[in-house]
Motif scaffolding. Structure first.
Motif, PDB file in Angstrom:
ATOM      1  N   THR A 139      32.992  26.393  43.885  1.00 14.54           N
ATOM      2  CA  THR A 139      33.606  26.406  45.120  1.00 14.54           C
ATOM      3  C   THR A 139      35.052  26.359  45.275  1.00 14.54           C
ATOM      4  O   THR A 139      35.811  26.075  44.320  1.00 14.54           O
ATOM      5  CB  THR A 139      32.903  25.110  45.630  1.00 14.54           C
ATOM      6  N   LYS A 140      35.575  26.186  46.488  1.00 16.83           N
ATOM      7  CA  LYS A 140      37.154  26.094  46.876  1.00 16.83           C
ATOM      8  C   LYS A 140      37.536  24.778  46.062  1.00 16.83           C
ATOM      9  O   LYS A 140      38.266  24.593  45.463  1.00 16.83           O
ATOM     10  CB  LYS A 140      37.399  26.259  48.073  1.00 16.83           C
ATOM     11  N   ALA A 141      36.563  23.817  46.173  1.00 18.62           N
ATOM     12  CA  ALA A 141      36.841  22.389  45.884  1.00 18.62           C
ATOM     13  C   ALA A 141      36.717  22.420  44.197  1.00 18.62           C
ATOM     14  O   ALA A 141      37.789  21.590  43.663  1.00 18.62           O
ATOM     15  CB  ALA A 141      35.908  21.451  46.194  1.00 18.62           C
ATOM     16  N   ASP A 142      35.984  23.024  43.594  1.00 16.24           N
ATOM     17  CA  ASP A 142      36.055  23.101  42.199  1.00 16.24           C
ATOM     18  C   ASP A 142      37.403  23.706  41.454  1.00 16.24           C
ATOM     19  O   ASP A 142      37.911  23.180  40.856  1.00 16.24           O
ATOM     20  CB  ASP A 142      34.814  24.108  41.683  1.00 16.24           C
TER      21      ASP A 142
ATOM     22  N   LEU B   8      43.797  22.374  53.853  1.00 13.51           N
ATOM     23  CA  LEU B   8      43.709  22.527  55.105  1.00 13.51           C
ATOM     24  C   LEU B   8      42.591  23.564  55.241  1.00 13.51           C
ATOM     25  O   LEU B   8      42.610  24.813  54.659  1.00 13.51           O
ATOM     26  CB  LEU B   8      44.782  23.090  55.912  1.00 13.51           C
ATOM     27  N   GLY B   9      41.776  23.712  56.286  1.00 14.56           N
ATOM     28  CA  GLY B   9      40.704  24.688  56.718  1.00 14.56           C
ATOM     29  C   GLY B   9      40.153  24.385  58.015  1.00 14.56           C
ATOM     30  O   GLY B   9      40.266  23.520  58.658  1.00 14.56           O
ATOM     31  N   ASP B  10      39.188  25.440  58.391  1.00 16.86           N
ATOM     32  CA  ASP B  10      38.852  25.358  59.664  1.00 16.86           C
ATOM     33  C   ASP B  10      37.292  25.445  59.875  1.00 16.86           C
ATOM     34  O   ASP B  10      36.691  25.266  60.908  1.00 16.86           O
ATOM     35  CB  ASP B  10      39.123  26.390  60.516  1.00 16.86           C
ATOM     36  N   ALA B  11      36.449  25.662  58.525  1.00 13.56           N
ATOM     37  CA  ALA B  11      35.235  26.176  58.814  1.00 13.56           C
ATOM     38  C   ALA B  11      34.313  25.233  57.669  1.00 13.56           C
ATOM     39  O   ALA B  11      34.643  24.729  56.759  1.00 13.56           O
ATOM     40  CB  ALA B  11      34.928  27.509  58.499  1.00 13.56           C
ATOM     41  N   PRO B  12      33.037  25.444  57.782  1.00 13.74           N
ATOM     42  CA  PRO B  12      32.019  24.705  56.734  1.00 13.74           C
ATOM     43  C   PRO B  12      32.418  25.107  55.437  1.00 13.74           C
ATOM     44  O   PRO B  12      32.419  23.934  54.501  1.00 13.74           O
ATOM     45  CB  PRO B  12      30.610  25.212  57.277  1.00 13.74           C
ATOM     46  N   ASN B  13      32.782  26.260  54.955  1.00 14.89           N
ATOM     47  CA  ASN B  13      33.005  26.446  53.601  1.00 14.89           C
ATOM     48  C   ASN B  13      34.431  25.719  53.044  1.00 14.89           C
ATOM     49  O   ASN B  13      34.740  25.797  52.023  1.00 14.89           O
ATOM     50  CB  ASN B  13      32.998  27.915  53.367  1.00 14.89           C
ATOM     51  N   ASP B  14      35.090  25.142  54.100  1.00 17.75           N
ATOM     52  CA  ASP B  14      36.151  24.359  53.631  1.00 17.75           C
ATOM     53  C   ASP B  14      36.121  22.781  53.339  1.00 17.75           C
ATOM     54  O   ASP B  14      37.061  22.004  52.955  1.00 17.75           O
ATOM     55  CB  ASP B  14      37.405  24.636  54.708  1.00 17.75           C
TER      56      ASP B  14
ATOM     57  N   GLU C 154      37.564  17.364  51.754  1.00 20.59           N
ATOM     58  CA  GLU C 154      37.121  15.896  51.710  1.00 20.59           C
ATOM     59  C   GLU C 154      37.657  15.501  50.278  1.00 20.59           C
ATOM     60  O   GLU C 154      37.709  14.461  50.019  1.00 20.59           O
ATOM     61  CB  GLU C 154      35.244  15.771  51.613  1.00 20.59           C
ATOM     62  N   ALA C 155      37.651  16.640  49.428  1.00 18.72           N
ATOM     63  CA  ALA C 155      38.143  16.235  47.968  1.00 18.72           C
ATOM     64  C   ALA C 155      39.692  15.787  47.736  1.00 18.72           C
ATOM     65  O   ALA C 155      40.053  15.309  47.078  1.00 18.72           O
ATOM     66  CB  ALA C 155      37.839  17.258  46.949  1.00 18.72           C
TER      67      ALA C 155
END
Ligand SMILES: [Mg+2]
Length: 269
Positions: free
Chosen positions: A180-183, A205-211, A216-217
């Motif tokens: 994921t982006k967080a990984d 920074l992000g605007d959508a569920p996949n962010d 959060e991390a």
């Protein structure tokens, strides 16, 4: 990222609807904050569902070609300074695994690799040139499930047996070997630090569920306003002030939030 100078803060940002205007894809309104990052030599890591071929020219226009970028929603990375090569071993392995799924289930899925650039353009709404770049996949396969709904769980199970995960995004079901982006944010953060106690702070920074996972991390999270879709449900860090929302939309909101956080976390030298 130059190894000689370890950053105290690294910024991770989604593109569409966050740093780029949802309608025009412009980033004019974010210029002051982009300048401030450059002046402080703070890395900006772009993190998007786009392919490396789509991100590389944008990264150059933004002036951060030396920084790595998170591509294909976290399924892979474009290293700093690198030009995308397209294709590649991971995507070939993914497509091969897909072809070993039982024919009845395989027939229910069609992905970018099954479509020509014109069909990708039609199905995504991208212009033909961008659609061609979006088709140069390296790590993941977005597509549509067009088979019977009742067969989808069996398709997903067959993918899992082959080490593949299917993730539902806004429009597409995207297959990848995970990540994921967080990984990727965690991976890049570790790579920036020489030792565990030199880990840089992170701003996402992000605007959508996949962010959400990335926001959060991070040490500082920002939800950028995008009236084109429903606002995200309240995240845990918001009550504590670790996560904030912008009032301004897209790049204007990005600009305000980054400048405010720089004032708090990384004052000018
Ligand atoms: Mg977005």
């Amino acid at each position: 990222m130059p190894r000689s100078r370890r950053p105290g803060l690294v910024v991770f940002s989604d593109l569409d609807g966050t740093l780029l205007d949802h309608e025009t894809y412009g980033f004019e309104a974010a210029r002051p904050a982009l300048e401030a990052l450059r002046a402080r030599r703070i890395p900006l890591v772009l993190a998007s569902s786009k392919t490396a071929a789509e991100i590389a020219p944008l990264r150059a226009r933004l002036g951060f070609s030396g920084c790595p970028a998170i591509v294909e929603n976290g399924a892979g990375l474009l290293p700093g300074g690198a030009m995308p090569s397209g294709g590649g071993e991971v995507y070939a392995r993914l497509r091969h695994a897909l072809e070993t799924v039982p024919a009845r289930l395989r027939a229910g899925f069609s992905g970018f690799g099954d479509w020509d650039a014109a069909e990708v353009a039609r199905r995504t709404g991208l212009d033909p040139d961008t659609a061609a770049l979006a088709r140069l996949r390296q790590f993941s396969e977005p597509g549509l499930w067009t088979g019977p709904g009742a067969d989808l769980p069996a398709f997903e199970a067959a993918l899992r047996e082959r080490g593949l995960a299917a993730r539902r995004g806004g429009r597409f079901l995207t297959l990848s070997f995970g990540g994921t982006k967080a990984d990727r944010m965690a991976e890049i953060r570790r790579a920036c630090a020489g030792t565990e106690d030199a880990l840089p702070m992170t701003l996402a920074l992000g605007d959508a569920p996949n962010d959400i996972e990335m926001i959060e991390a991070a040490d500082f999270g920002v939800i950028v306003a995008n009236p084109a879709h429903e606002p995200l449900a309240e995240l845990q860090g918001e009550a504590l002030g670790r996560i904030r929302r912008t009032r301004a939309i897209g790049p204007a909101g990005w600009n305000e939030a980054v400048l405010a956080i720089l004032t708090e976390a990384a004052p000018a030298p």
